[in-house]
Design a protein around this motif. Structure first.
Motif, mmCIF file in Angstrom:
data_model
loop_
_atom_site.group_PDB
_atom_site.id
_atom_site.type_symbol
_atom_site.label_atom_id
_atom_site.label_comp_id
_atom_site.label_asym_id
_atom_site.label_seq_id
_atom_site.Cartn_x
_atom_site.Cartn_y
_atom_site.Cartn_z
ATOM 1 N N ARG A 112 0.759 -0.976 -0.132
ATOM 2 C CA ARG A 112 -0.063 -0.171 -0.110
ATOM 3 C C ARG A 112 0.767 1.317 0.023
ATOM 4 N N HIS A 113 2.152 0.983 0.319
ATOM 5 C CA HIS A 113 2.902 2.298 0.253
ATOM 6 C C HIS A 113 4.005 2.234 -0.899
ATOM 7 N N GLY A 114 3.493 1.360 -2.019
ATOM 8 C CA GLY A 114 4.262 1.155 -3.195
ATOM 9 C C GLY A 114 5.526 0.496 -3.113
ATOM 10 N N LEU A 115 5.629 -0.424 -2.252
ATOM 11 C CA LEU A 115 7.082 -1.185 -1.940
ATOM 12 C C LEU A 115 6.749 -2.531 -2.397
ATOM 13 N N LYS A 116 8.159 -2.976 -2.663
ATOM 14 C CA LYS A 116 8.098 -4.573 -2.969
ATOM 15 C C LYS A 116 8.483 -5.487 -1.698
ATOM 16 N N THR A 117 7.882 -6.725 -1.655
ATOM 17 C CA THR A 117 8.477 -7.523 -0.599
ATOM 18 C C THR A 117 8.931 -9.010 -1.285
ATOM 19 N N ARG A 118 8.993 -9.010 -2.457
ATOM 20 C CA ARG A 118 9.496 -10.293 -3.173
ATOM 21 C C ARG A 118 10.514 -9.787 -4.067
ATOM 22 N N CYS A 119 11.424 -10.719 -4.404
ATOM 23 C CA CYS A 119 12.091 -10.891 -5.710
ATOM 24 C C CYS A 119 12.546 -11.915 -6.109
ATOM 25 N N GLU A 120 13.039 -12.112 -7.247
ATOM 26 C CA GLU A 120 13.468 -13.236 -8.359
ATOM 27 C C GLU A 120 14.774 -13.589 -8.143
ATOM 28 N N LEU A 121 15.685 -13.106 -6.885
ATOM 29 C CA LEU A 121 16.999 -13.472 -6.775
ATOM 30 C C LEU A 121 17.087 -14.834 -6.066
ATOM 31 N N SER A 122 18.129 -15.515 -6.490
ATOM 32 C CA SER A 122 18.257 -16.763 -5.577
ATOM 33 C C SER A 122 18.920 -16.450 -4.312
ATOM 34 N N ALA A 123 18.504 -17.787 -3.523
ATOM 35 C CA ALA A 123 18.968 -17.522 -1.890
ATOM 36 C C ALA A 123 20.540 -17.554 -2.001
ATOM 37 N N ASP A 124 21.198 -18.290 -2.984
ATOM 38 C CA ASP A 124 22.672 -18.198 -3.058
ATOM 39 C C ASP A 124 23.242 -16.968 -3.315
ATOM 40 N N ALA A 125 22.674 -16.033 -4.221
ATOM 41 C CA ALA A 125 23.036 -14.850 -4.570
ATOM 42 C C ALA A 125 23.024 -13.965 -3.450
ATOM 43 N N VAL A 126 21.683 -13.850 -2.643
ATOM 44 C CA VAL A 126 21.506 -12.892 -1.745
ATOM 45 C C VAL A 126 22.184 -13.350 -0.423
ATOM 46 N N PHE A 127 22.625 -14.512 0.069
ATOM 47 C CA PHE A 127 23.371 -15.088 0.854
ATOM 48 C C PHE A 127 24.786 -14.663 0.719
ATOM 49 N N ALA A 128 25.545 -14.828 -0.777
ATOM 50 C CA ALA A 128 26.632 -14.463 -0.994
ATOM 51 C C ALA A 128 27.004 -12.866 -0.566
ATOM 52 N N GLU A 129 26.055 -12.048 -0.970
ATOM 53 C CA GLU A 129 26.120 -10.523 -0.556
ATOM 54 C C GLU A 129 26.033 -10.352 0.927
ATOM 55 N N ALA A 130 25.198 -10.947 1.619
ATOM 56 C CA ALA A 130 25.168 -10.900 3.040
ATOM 57 C C ALA A 130 26.057 -11.165 3.771
ATOM 58 N N LEU A 131 27.247 -11.794 3.120
ATOM 59 C CA LEU A 131 28.257 -12.141 3.740
ATOM 60 C C LEU A 131 29.210 -10.771 4.242
ATOM 61 N N HIS A 132 28.964 -10.072 3.557
ATOM 62 C CA HIS A 132 29.727 -8.670 3.751
ATOM 63 C C HIS A 132 29.179 -7.855 4.729
ATOM 64 N N ASP A 133 27.940 -8.098 5.366
ATOM 65 C CA ASP A 133 27.095 -7.372 6.259
ATOM 66 C C ASP A 133 27.873 -6.913 7.617
ATOM 67 N N LYS A 134 27.518 -5.793 7.902
ATOM 68 C CA LYS A 134 28.610 -5.191 9.149
ATOM 69 C C LYS A 134 28.160 -6.073 10.548
ATOM 70 N N LYS A 135 26.826 -6.517 10.404
ATOM 71 C CA LYS A 135 26.544 -7.279 11.638
ATOM 72 C C LYS A 135 27.235 -8.711 11.647
ATOM 73 N N ARG A 136 27.697 -9.088 10.706
ATOM 74 C CA ARG A 136 28.281 -10.397 10.747
ATOM 75 C C ARG A 136 29.790 -10.423 11.572
ATOM 76 N N ALA A 137 29.709 -11.420 12.342
ATOM 77 C CA ALA A 137 30.783 -11.516 13.348
ATOM 78 C C ALA A 137 31.371 -13.060 13.387
ATOM 79 N N GLY A 138 31.992 -13.313 12.496
ATOM 80 C CA GLY A 138 32.897 -14.645 12.305
ATOM 81 C C GLY A 138 31.871 -15.635 11.306
ATOM 82 N N ASP A 139 31.428 -16.598 11.985
ATOM 83 C CA ASP A 139 30.518 -17.514 11.331
ATOM 84 C C ASP A 139 29.042 -17.312 11.983
ATOM 85 N N THR A 140 28.905 -16.021 12.531
ATOM 86 C CA THR A 140 27.548 -15.727 13.135
ATOM 87 C C THR A 140 27.118 -14.249 12.317
#
Length: 202
Positions: A135-163
């Motif tokens: 209702r605010h014109g925002l998407k909540t889904r995408c066609e990306l693969s889980a592998d692709a999203v996860f690979a980029e998420a590994l660079h997240d600042k909230k990552r601490a080692g294997d967590t």
């Protein structure tokens, strides 16, 4: 000057609403209910600028309270990252051509759908958040693969080692900060994207 928001395109205005919805989910059930009743839109801005100003002020209050309580982001300030771990990854996968608010909205959708699958939140919660985002014109889904999203998420600042510290929704206005193994995070991404069978262990 809230009126200057009228110079934005509908797409730009909608992108700003991604953080508004996020604030409502993590901290303010009343704001969430108000947005369900009357979404924050350019049309509302043109019709009732004072109401828009009040909504913006409430969002500033939410963010200020969280930041003041945890200036160095050691605990509760991490709540502001709801939807961001997966959302930032989506943003990178999309070569930053999809707006930040949309990416955060997709991230919120991913983690909330996964939380519902695990019984962490009510089964109805993902639909409520998705509908409000829509209702605010925002998407909540995408066609990306889980592998692709996860690979980029590994660079997240909230990552601490294997967590990684994830903000998990339990209800509107009630979220937790959970230190999560990266392998579990990948599974949550896959579940949230509807690709559960593709998940792998790190």
């Amino acid at each position: 000057d809230v009126g200057c928001l009228a110079t934005l395109t509908p797409e730009q205005f909608a992108d700003g609403c991604g953080e508004v919805v996020k604030h409502a989910v993590i901290a303010d059930p009343e704001l969430f209910a108000e947005l369900e009743k009357t979404p924050l839109t350019l049309e509302l801005l043109n019709r009732d600028v004072a109401r828009v100003a009040l909504i913006i002020a409430r969002n500033i209050d939410i963010k200020r309270a969280v930041v003041v309580a945890d200036e160095c982001e050691t605990n509760q300030r991490k709540l502001l990252n709801f939807g961001h771990s997966a959302g930032h990854a989506v943003e990178a996968c999309e070569n930053f051509e999809l707006g930040h608010g949309n990416c955060v909205s997709i991230g919120m959708g991913i983690i909330t759908r996964a939380a519902a699958l695990h019984g962490i939140c009510d089964a109805e919660l993902p639909a409520r958040i998705e509908e409000l985002c829509a209702r605010h014109g925002l998407k909540t889904r995408c066609e990306l693969s889980a592998d692709a999203v996860f690979a980029e998420a590994l660079h997240d600042k909230k990552r601490a080692g294997d967590t990684i510290d994830l903000v998990i929704p339990h209800d509107i206005g009630r979220c937790s900060i959970d230190r999560t193994p990266l392998s579990t995070f990948h599974e949550l991404i896959a579940e949230g994207l509807g690709q559960k069978g593709d998940a792998f262990a790190c």
